[in-house]
Design a protein around this motif. Structure first.
Motif, PDB file in Angstrom:
ATOM      1  N   ASP A 176      30.408  38.868  40.722  1.00 31.61           N
ATOM      2  CA  ASP A 176      29.386  39.603  41.455  1.00 31.61           C
ATOM      3  C   ASP A 176      29.937  40.778  42.246  1.00 31.61           C
ATOM      4  O   ASP A 176      29.238  41.360  43.070  1.00 31.61           O
ATOM      5  N   GLY A 177      31.206  41.117  42.005  1.00 30.62           N
ATOM      6  CA  GLY A 177      31.795  42.282  42.652  1.00 30.62           C
ATOM      7  C   GLY A 177      32.416  42.021  44.009  1.00 30.62           C
ATOM      8  O   GLY A 177      32.864  42.956  44.671  1.00 30.62           O
ATOM      9  N   HIS A 178      32.470  40.760  44.442  1.00 28.28           N
ATOM     10  CA  HIS A 178      33.105  40.438  45.719  1.00 28.28           C
ATOM     11  C   HIS A 178      34.618  40.479  45.542  1.00 28.28           C
ATOM     12  O   HIS A 178      35.148  39.989  44.542  1.00 28.28           O
ATOM     13  N   ARG A 179      35.297  41.065  46.507  1.00 30.60           N
ATOM     14  CA  ARG A 179      36.747  41.246  46.432  1.00 30.60           C
ATOM     15  C   ARG A 179      37.477  40.142  47.176  1.00 30.60           C
ATOM     16  O   ARG A 179      37.163  39.849  48.326  1.00 30.60           O
ATOM     17  N   TRP A 180      38.442  39.550  46.473  1.00 34.96           N
ATOM     18  CA  TRP A 180      39.246  38.451  46.996  1.00 34.96           C
ATOM     19  C   TRP A 180      40.704  38.904  47.066  1.00 34.96           C
ATOM     20  O   TRP A 180      41.287  39.277  46.058  1.00 34.96           O
ATOM     21  N   ASN A 181      41.271  38.880  48.242  1.00 36.28           N
ATOM     22  CA  ASN A 181      42.645  39.273  48.503  1.00 36.28           C
ATOM     23  C   ASN A 181      43.500  38.003  48.490  1.00 36.28           C
ATOM     24  O   ASN A 181      43.327  37.132  49.338  1.00 36.28           O
ATOM     25  N   VAL A 182      44.381  37.881  47.524  1.00 30.80           N
ATOM     26  CA  VAL A 182      45.198  36.677  47.380  1.00 30.80           C
ATOM     27  C   VAL A 182      46.590  36.991  47.914  1.00 30.80           C
ATOM     28  O   VAL A 182      47.250  37.919  47.450  1.00 30.80           O
ATOM     29  N   LEU A 183      47.043  36.215  48.896  1.00 29.63           N
ATOM     30  CA  LEU A 183      48.295  36.512  49.593  1.00 29.63           C
ATOM     31  C   LEU A 183      49.252  35.334  49.607  1.00 29.63           C
ATOM     32  O   LEU A 183      48.830  34.180  49.674  1.00 29.63           O
TER      33      LEU A 183
END
Length: 137
Positions: free
Chosen positions: A121-128
């Motif tokens: 759905d276009g949501h951005r997930w920052n994986v750290l």
């Protein structure tokens, strides 16, 4: 005083979103929030709830239009992992499950390593991955 925090995200199709996040290794609550048009995504060791609501329901709760994620970012959801390899693996799983990423995983500030993926759905997930032993005080 507040007791809990949960995030609410609009999705076009809850079933597709559940399948996407399940392929990434996430789990869902089978209690309150588990309906035909919503799902309670559990994130992290403390099971922070990210509620996924189909767009009509979300729009009603928010009493506002839904942001067009193709034109901008309404929120950046950051999650941590236990290793650099897990950052790479989770990002690749997201791509394999139908998400997107044009972000090359990289080191930041000498103690962080991260990547970004975009869900269905276009949501951005920052994986750290954060190596706290290398973090400067």
């Amino acid at each position: 005083m507040t007791k809990q925090l949960w995030l609410n995200l609009p999705v076009k199709d809850v079933k597709k979103s559940k399948a996407f996040f399940t392929k990434l290794g996430f789990q869902f609550s089978t209690g309150p929030g588990d309906t035909e048009t919503s799902a309670a995504l559990l994130v992290g060791e403390k099971n922070v709830v990210v509620m996924l609501f189909e767009e009509p329901a979300f729009k009603g709760f928010a009493n506002a239009e839904i942001a067009d994620t193709s034109k901008g970012c309404e929120v950046l959801l950051s999650i941590d992992t236990e290793s650099k390899e897990e950052v790479d693996t989770l990002t690749q799983k997201a791509i394999d499950a139908g998400g997107k990423s044009s972000h090359k995983p990289s080191a930041m500030s000498g103690w962080m390593y991260g990547s970004l993926f975009i869900d269905l759905d276009g949501h951005r997930w920052n994986v750290l991955y954060m190596d706290m032993s290398k973090m400067k005080n």
